[in-house]
Design a protein around this motif. Structure first.
Motif, short mmCIF file in Angstrom:
data_model
loop_
_atom_site.label_atom_id
_atom_site.label_comp_id
_atom_site.label_asym_id
_atom_site.label_seq_id
_atom_site.Cartn_x
_atom_site.Cartn_y
_atom_site.Cartn_z
N GLN A 105 -19.43 -10.27 70.01
CA GLN A 105 -18.93 -11.50 69.70
C GLN A 105 -19.21 -12.57 70.72
OE1 GLN A 105 -16.83 -9.35 69.18
NE2 GLN A 105 -14.94 -10.12 69.93
N THR A 106 -19.36 -12.21 71.94
CA THR A 106 -19.16 -13.07 73.10
C THR A 106 -20.78 -13.24 73.77
OG1 THR A 106 -18.78 -11.55 74.93
CG2 THR A 106 -16.91 -12.59 73.84
N VAL A 107 -21.73 -12.59 73.37
CA VAL A 107 -23.10 -12.42 73.85
C VAL A 107 -23.67 -13.76 73.27
CG1 VAL A 107 -25.34 -11.20 73.82
CG2 VAL A 107 -23.11 -9.96 73.98
N ARG A 108 -24.25 -14.27 74.19
CA ARG A 108 -24.83 -15.57 73.91
C ARG A 108 -26.41 -15.39 74.22
NH1 ARG A 108 -21.02 -15.82 71.69
NH2 ARG A 108 -19.39 -17.35 71.93
N GLY A 109 -26.96 -14.35 74.83
CA GLY A 109 -28.29 -14.19 74.95
C GLY A 109 -28.74 -13.01 76.11
N VAL A 128 -30.39 -9.61 82.63
CA VAL A 128 -29.24 -10.58 82.72
C VAL A 128 -28.78 -10.77 81.32
CG1 VAL A 128 -28.39 -12.86 83.14
CG2 VAL A 128 -30.11 -11.72 84.56
N VAL A 129 -27.15 -10.62 81.04
CA VAL A 129 -26.66 -10.97 79.68
C VAL A 129 -25.92 -12.04 79.95
CG1 VAL A 129 -25.04 -10.11 78.04
CG2 VAL A 129 -26.72 -8.63 79.24
N THR A 130 -26.11 -13.06 79.07
CA THR A 130 -25.19 -14.26 79.08
C THR A 130 -24.13 -14.13 78.33
OG1 THR A 130 -27.28 -15.55 79.64
CG2 THR A 130 -25.26 -16.80 78.97
N SER A 160 -29.63 -8.92 68.53
CA SER A 160 -29.36 -8.71 67.21
C SER A 160 -27.94 -8.43 66.91
CB SER A 160 -30.15 -7.36 66.66
OG SER A 160 -29.29 -6.42 67.37
N ILE A 161 -27.06 -8.08 68.00
CA ILE A 161 -25.52 -8.10 67.91
C ILE A 161 -25.09 -9.42 68.22
CG2 ILE A 161 -25.69 -5.61 68.18
CD1 ILE A 161 -24.25 -6.33 71.03
N ALA A 162 -25.74 -10.24 68.82
CA ALA A 162 -24.89 -11.60 69.11
C ALA A 162 -24.81 -12.28 67.95
CB ALA A 162 -26.01 -12.42 70.14
N PRO A 163 -23.53 -13.20 68.01
CA PRO A 163 -23.30 -13.81 66.76
C PRO A 163 -24.57 -15.03 66.65
CG PRO A 163 -21.80 -14.62 68.44
CD PRO A 163 -22.83 -13.28 68.92
N PRO A 165 -26.16 -18.56 65.89
CA PRO A 165 -25.88 -19.86 66.45
C PRO A 165 -25.14 -20.76 65.24
CG PRO A 165 -28.11 -19.42 66.74
CD PRO A 165 -27.53 -18.31 65.93
N THR A 166 -24.05 -21.49 65.84
CA THR A 166 -23.47 -22.39 64.87
C THR A 166 -23.69 -23.96 64.99
OG1 THR A 166 -21.75 -22.73 66.67
CG2 THR A 166 -21.28 -20.88 64.97
N PRO A 167 -24.00 -24.57 64.02
CA PRO A 167 -24.56 -25.91 64.06
C PRO A 167 -23.33 -26.73 64.74
CG PRO A 167 -24.22 -25.18 61.80
CD PRO A 167 -23.86 -24.03 62.43
N ASP A 168 -24.17 -27.62 65.52
CA ASP A 168 -23.02 -28.70 66.33
C ASP A 168 -22.85 -29.84 65.51
OD1 ASP A 168 -25.27 -30.16 66.21
OD2 ASP A 168 -25.61 -30.07 68.39
N HIS A 169 -22.09 -30.72 65.82
CA HIS A 169 -21.94 -32.03 65.02
C HIS A 169 -22.96 -32.82 64.44
CE1 HIS A 169 -21.99 -33.68 68.85
NE2 HIS A 169 -22.27 -34.85 68.51
N GLU A 170 -24.00 -32.52 64.95
CA GLU A 170 -25.22 -33.17 64.54
C GLU A 170 -26.11 -32.46 63.63
OE1 GLU A 170 -27.03 -34.79 68.16
OE2 GLU A 170 -25.49 -36.07 68.57
N GLY A 171 -25.71 -31.10 63.41
CA GLY A 171 -26.51 -30.27 62.50
C GLY A 171 -27.65 -29.50 63.35
N ASN A 172 -27.49 -29.59 64.80
CA ASN A 172 -28.49 -28.87 65.65
C ASN A 172 -27.92 -27.44 65.70
OD1 ASN A 172 -30.24 -30.96 65.98
ND2 ASN A 172 -28.96 -31.65 67.61
N SER A 173 -28.96 -26.37 65.96
CA SER A 173 -28.32 -25.03 66.17
C SER A 173 -28.06 -24.84 67.82
CB SER A 173 -29.54 -24.04 65.91
OG SER A 173 -28.96 -22.76 66.26
N ALA A 174 -26.82 -24.53 67.93
CA ALA A 174 -26.09 -24.36 69.42
C ALA A 174 -25.50 -22.98 69.75
CB ALA A 174 -25.42 -25.53 69.89
N ARG A 175 -25.33 -22.77 70.69
CA ARG A 175 -24.68 -21.54 71.00
C ARG A 175 -23.53 -21.73 71.86
NH1 ARG A 175 -26.40 -16.20 69.97
NH2 ARG A 175 -28.31 -16.26 69.16
#
Length: 175
Positions: A105-109, A128-130, A160-163, A165-175
């Motif tokens: 759940q902490t993997v971002r890329g 590299v794992v972010t 595939s195991i990374a959560p 992306p959650t939308p930010d307050h403007e509706g954009n997809s962000a990690r």
């Protein structure tokens, strides 16, 4: 005269090494004062999603700054290692050092990169794992595998195991 110059040179070398050690220790103290603790690996893991990858753990840095090495504990030290990927996360089992656990759940890329932690290792030489230690600490951990041809598989599996992306307050997809 030659002996005196040799002693001066050796003295300068020793002073330089002591200054480097002092700087490393200062960095570790400064980071440990503000950085949360690293995750402990679970007692048991499910089956590996990919065959383990052997190679060298290069280090962990602040994400996006491949020179800003994390010095807390023994995380900053290079070591021979084996990386295992399970549904729960990524386990870096380091020889002579503590394991590094990166929960799924902490993997971002993930990506192949030229270098990390001040070490350039050729085009796409380091995997590299972010990942996020918490909301304030986004980190990059690098590994140079013995078989770099499997990096694309590892990248896809980590994505595939990374959560999602959650939308930010403007509706954009962000990690």
């Amino acid at each position: 005269m030659r002996a005196l110059l040799t002693l001066i040179l050796v003295g300068l070398l020793v002073l330089t090494l002591l200054a480097m050690l002092r700087g490393w220790r200062y960095r570790a103290r400064r980071q440990s004062a503000v950085m949360p603790g690293f995750f402990a690996p679970p007692d048991t893991l499910t089956a590996d999603l990919l065959p383990p990858l052997r190679g060298v753990y290069v280090g962990t840095v602040h994400a996006g700054d491949w020179h800003d090495r994390i010095a807390v504990g023994d995380i900053g030290y290079r070591a021979e290692a084996t990386v295992r990927l399970t549904a729960e996360g990524l386990l870096v089992e380091r020889v002579g050092a503590s394991p590094l656990w990166i929960p799924a759940q902490t993997v971002r890329g993930a990506r192949a990169a030229r270098g990390l932690a001040g070490k350039a290792m050729g085009i796409k030489g380091v995997f590299v794992v972010t990942w996020a230690l918490d909301e304030n600490w986004l980190l990059d951990s690098g590994f140079r595998g013995d078989d770099r041809s499997v990096y694309p598989e590892w990248e896809a599996a980590l994505q595939s195991i990374a959560p999602a992306p959650t939308p930010d307050h403007e509706g954009n997809s962000a990690r």
